[in-house]
Design a protein around this motif. Structure first.
Motif, PDB file in Angstrom:
ATOM      1  N   LEU A  45    -127.213   3.092 -34.893  1.00  0.00           N
ATOM      2  CA  LEU A  45    -127.330   4.065 -35.222  1.00  0.00           C
ATOM      3  C   LEU A  45    -128.408   5.026 -35.251  1.00  0.00           C
ATOM      4  CD1 LEU A  45    -125.994   5.747 -38.625  1.00  0.00           C
ATOM      5  CD2 LEU A  45    -124.663   5.606 -36.154  1.00  0.00           C
ATOM      6  N   LEU A  94    -128.451   4.718 -31.123  1.00  0.00           N
ATOM      7  CA  LEU A  94    -127.483   5.651 -30.431  1.00  0.00           C
ATOM      8  C   LEU A  94    -127.907   7.562 -30.761  1.00  0.00           C
ATOM      9  CD1 LEU A  94    -124.773   6.253 -29.373  1.00  0.00           C
ATOM     10  CD2 LEU A  94    -124.137   7.019 -31.521  1.00  0.00           C
ATOM     11  N   ASN A  95    -129.119   7.410 -31.563  1.00  0.00           N
ATOM     12  CA  ASN A  95    -129.672   8.853 -31.653  1.00  0.00           C
ATOM     13  C   ASN A  95    -130.846   9.328 -30.686  1.00  0.00           C
ATOM     14  OD1 ASN A  95    -130.278  11.218 -33.333  1.00  0.00           O
ATOM     15  ND2 ASN A  95    -132.118  10.422 -34.025  1.00  0.00           N
ATOM     16  N   LEU A 102    -129.524   9.614 -27.436  1.00  0.00           N
ATOM     17  CA  LEU A 102    -127.828  10.973 -27.056  1.00  0.00           C
ATOM     18  C   LEU A 102    -129.535  12.142 -27.327  1.00  0.00           C
ATOM     19  CD1 LEU A 102    -125.746  10.442 -29.545  1.00  0.00           C
ATOM     20  CD2 LEU A 102    -125.402  10.169 -26.790  1.00  0.00           C
ATOM     21  N   PHE A 105    -122.757  13.886 -27.146  1.00  0.00           N
ATOM     22  CA  PHE A 105    -122.486  14.284 -27.783  1.00  0.00           C
ATOM     23  C   PHE A 105    -123.359  14.661 -28.539  1.00  0.00           C
ATOM     24  CE2 PHE A 105    -121.078   9.792 -28.133  1.00  0.00           C
ATOM     25  CZ  PHE A 105    -121.471   9.640 -29.044  1.00  0.00           C
ATOM     26  N   SER A 106    -122.775  15.452 -30.103  1.00  0.00           N
ATOM     27  CA  SER A 106    -123.142  15.228 -30.684  1.00  0.00           C
ATOM     28  C   SER A 106    -123.298  14.252 -31.645  1.00  0.00           C
ATOM     29  CB  SER A 106    -122.989  16.877 -31.573  1.00  0.00           C
ATOM     30  OG  SER A 106    -123.696  17.028 -32.341  1.00  0.00           O
ATOM     31  N   ILE A 107    -124.278  14.514 -32.615  1.00  0.00           N
ATOM     32  CA  ILE A 107    -124.327  13.386 -34.365  1.00  0.00           C
ATOM     33  C   ILE A 107    -125.182  13.946 -35.053  1.00  0.00           C
ATOM     34  CG2 ILE A 107    -123.547  10.851 -32.747  1.00  0.00           C
ATOM     35  CD1 ILE A 107    -126.460  10.349 -32.967  1.00  0.00           C
ATOM     36  N   GLY A 108    -124.178  15.290 -35.859  1.00  0.00           N
ATOM     37  CA  GLY A 108    -124.839  16.222 -36.484  1.00  0.00           C
ATOM     38  C   GLY A 108    -124.868  15.434 -38.087  1.00  0.00           C
ATOM     39  N   TRP A 109    -123.684  14.274 -38.061  1.00  0.00           N
ATOM     40  CA  TRP A 109    -123.507  13.504 -39.360  1.00  0.00           C
ATOM     41  C   TRP A 109    -124.772  12.848 -39.323  1.00  0.00           C
ATOM     42  CZ3 TRP A 109    -122.737   9.014 -37.614  1.00  0.00           C
ATOM     43  CH2 TRP A 109    -122.364   8.318 -35.747  1.00  0.00           C
ATOM     44  N   PHE A 110    -125.599  11.866 -38.731  1.00  0.00           N
ATOM     45  CA  PHE A 110    -126.543  10.837 -38.121  1.00  0.00           C
ATOM     46  C   PHE A 110    -127.148  10.876 -39.981  1.00  0.00           C
ATOM     47  CE2 PHE A 110    -130.896   9.879 -37.420  1.00  0.00           C
ATOM     48  CZ  PHE A 110    -130.564   8.330 -37.013  1.00  0.00           C
ATOM     49  N   ASP A 111    -128.191  12.023 -40.174  1.00  0.00           N
ATOM     50  CA  ASP A 111    -129.245  12.234 -41.277  1.00  0.00           C
ATOM     51  C   ASP A 111    -128.274  11.400 -42.634  1.00  0.00           C
ATOM     52  OD1 ASP A 111    -130.875  12.709 -39.695  1.00  0.00           O
ATOM     53  OD2 ASP A 111    -130.821  15.169 -40.806  1.00  0.00           O
TER      54      ASP A 111
END
Length: 173
Positions: free
Chosen positions: A30, A33-34, A37, A43-49
């Motif tokens: 993760l 990937l962050n 990105l 693409f967005s990973i807004g769920w990352f946190d």
């Protein structure tokens, strides 16, 4: 009964070990990937946190339980080494273990209370915060049980040390 306890301990230990290593790998992926990105926003990973927070919480407490079982947690062992081979060493270790049991019991209790009172959910996946917090009492219960077992071992050493020093001396005729 003892075989069951040992196999249960091995199962819990293996669960924590697989969980800790798996979550460490997940966090590595993760984080990588962050970073990627940020340079190539495909693409967005807004769920990352929230996934990082959940993974990190469980990884930390699973690792603490693993270290506790192996007695590999950081400690100051100056007195333990100084008293090695004396009756005072297992007494000192037993006192330290009683303090550990008290701390872990309080930690587990308040961790459980936190789980019971948590009502919020994560913003994206709507994961109940209880899932985040349950790592604390789960690891706490395991570490408390281990500490009770360690204490029993120290108490056996104290009794064994005493029985070897108080045996009657045979008189020669």
């Amino acid at each position: 009964m003892m075989k069951f306890i040992k196999s249960l301990d091995w199962a819990v230990f293996t669960f924590f070990r697989v969980l800790a290593v798996g979550l460490l790998c997940l966090l590595f992926v993760l984080m990588s990937l962050n970073v990627i990105l940020r340079f190539y926003p495909v693409f967005s990973i807004g769920w990352f946190d929230e996934i990082v927070e959940l993974s990190f919480a469980w990884m930390v407490f699973a690792t603490a339980a693993i270290l506790w079982r192996g007695r590999k947690h950081p400690k100051i062992d100056f007195l333990e080494i100084l008293l090695k081979g004396t009756r005072c060493q297992p007494v000192l270790l037993a006192v330290v273990e009683v303090i550990n049991i008290l701390f872990l019991s309080i930690f587990t209790y308040y961790g459980f209370m936190l789980v019971m009172t948590a009502a919020a959910t994560s913003p994206i996946f709507k994961i109940p915060r209880k899932v985040f917090y349950v790592a604390m009492p789960t690891a706490g219960v395991y570490m408390t049980i281990l500490s009770v077992i360690f204490l029993a071992g120290y108490l056996r050493k104290i009794v064994a040390f005493e029985s070897t020093t108080t045996q009657p001396v045979e008189k020669s005729v």
